[in-house]
Design a protein around this motif. Structure first.
Motif, mmCIF file in Angstrom:
data_model
loop_
_atom_site.group_PDB
_atom_site.id
_atom_site.type_symbol
_atom_site.label_atom_id
_atom_site.label_comp_id
_atom_site.label_asym_id
_atom_site.label_seq_id
_atom_site.Cartn_x
_atom_site.Cartn_y
_atom_site.Cartn_z
ATOM 1 N N SER A 81 -1.806 0.537 -5.198
ATOM 2 C CA SER A 81 -1.073 -0.730 -5.191
ATOM 3 C C SER A 81 -1.027 -1.407 -6.552
ATOM 4 O O SER A 81 -1.905 -1.211 -7.396
ATOM 5 C CB SER A 81 -1.707 -1.694 -4.181
ATOM 6 O OG SER A 81 -2.971 -2.134 -4.649
ATOM 7 N N LYS A 119 -3.568 3.527 0.054
ATOM 8 C CA LYS A 119 -2.538 2.513 -0.143
ATOM 9 C C LYS A 119 -2.996 1.461 -1.154
ATOM 10 O O LYS A 119 -2.253 1.102 -2.072
ATOM 11 C CB LYS A 119 -2.208 1.844 1.191
ATOM 12 C CG LYS A 119 -1.136 0.761 1.105
ATOM 13 C CD LYS A 119 -0.865 0.157 2.472
ATOM 14 C CE LYS A 119 0.169 -0.965 2.376
ATOM 15 N NZ LYS A 119 0.419 -1.582 3.719
ATOM 16 N N ASP A 172 -6.356 6.086 4.875
ATOM 17 C CA ASP A 172 -4.967 5.725 4.587
ATOM 18 C C ASP A 172 -4.889 4.378 3.871
ATOM 19 O O ASP A 172 -4.116 4.207 2.927
ATOM 20 C CB ASP A 172 -4.151 5.680 5.887
ATOM 21 C CG ASP A 172 -3.950 7.054 6.497
ATOM 22 O OD1 ASP A 172 -4.057 8.050 5.755
ATOM 23 O OD2 ASP A 172 -3.681 7.139 7.710
ATOM 24 N N GLN A 173 -5.680 3.428 4.340
ATOM 25 C CA GLN A 173 -5.683 2.106 3.713
ATOM 26 C C GLN A 173 -6.236 2.185 2.297
ATOM 27 O O GLN A 173 -5.734 1.530 1.378
ATOM 28 C CB GLN A 173 -6.518 1.119 4.537
ATOM 29 C CG GLN A 173 -6.432 -0.325 4.054
ATOM 30 C CD GLN A 173 -5.015 -0.880 4.125
ATOM 31 O OE1 GLN A 173 -4.336 -0.691 5.128
ATOM 32 N NE2 GLN A 173 -4.576 -1.545 3.069
#
Length: 219
Positions: free
Chosen positions: A158, A154, A150-151
């Protein structure tokens, strides 16, 4: 009245100088990609070495892919003698997945695994380059590297990832060199790829090593 007049003039001058100084700061920001973002600092080897090798590379570039094994050999032999830095230079006009691959590397960097993703991208270049959905491959590599999925997604999506890549591109443009990958600099001087290639234009570890040995002898 005269004294008051000169006080007013003085205030105006101070304000004007302040505006100019702020403008100067803004101009300075623009040289780093437009928003103050600094170029990347992906460095390995002997960090305080006086011999610094820098590569501006494109993860989808076949030429960069052909130099990848040579760079790996160099890092293995000279890891305690030179510092090696990699910066992003995705040639998006000819490599449609290059910028996304650079984002994948920067997303991995956010979790401390830039060099691991760097290796993954070059070792599997032909596979993901030919894919219509390379991001699926990037997610798979992230999982293989033990990254938080998930990170990773993200960070991959970004604006920060875009900003640092664009800052690298801006840094390259400041060198005044023609856009192309790979581009290597040895202590600030561009390396002519003909000097580190065989007669068949194949990257040569021996010739690259001699270049480094000569530079080490000077320092």
């Amino acid at each position: 009245m005269e004294k008051r007049f000169w006080v007013i003039i003085g205030v105006i001058i101070v304000v004007f100088v302040g505006i100019l100084m702020l403008g100067g700061k803004d101009d300075k920001k623009d040289t780093n990609g437009g928003n103050g973002t600094q170029p990347t600092n992906h460095v390995k080897g002997k960090l305080d070495s006086k011999v610094k090798l820098v590569e501006y590379g494109d993860f989808q570039c076949p030429g960069c892919g052909s130099y990848y094994p040579i760079v790996s050999q160099i890092l293995s032999k000279y890891q305690d003698k030179i510092s090696f830095q990699f910066r992003n230079l995705p040639l998006t006009q000819i490599h449609q997945h290059a910028f996304a691959a650079a984002r994948a590397a920067e997303a991995a960097n956010a979790q401390g695994k830039f060099w691991e993703m760097y290796d993954m991208l070059y070792a599997n270049q032909q596979s993901w380059s030919a894919s219509s959905r390379p991001t699926d491959s990037f997610k798979q590599y992230a999982t293989q590297l033990g990254l938080n999925a998930d990170q990773f997604q993200k960070d991959f999506s970004s604006s920060k990832a875009n900003d640092v890549i664009n800052a690298d591109i801006a840094a390259f443009k400041k060198t005044g060199q023609s856009l192309g990958t790979p581009t290597f600099f040895l202590n600030g001087k561009k390396i002519n790829l003909k000097d580190v290639s065989s007669d068949q234009s194949v990257p040569s570890f021996e010739k690259f090593a001699k270049l480094l040995d000569d530079e080490l002898a000077k320092n």
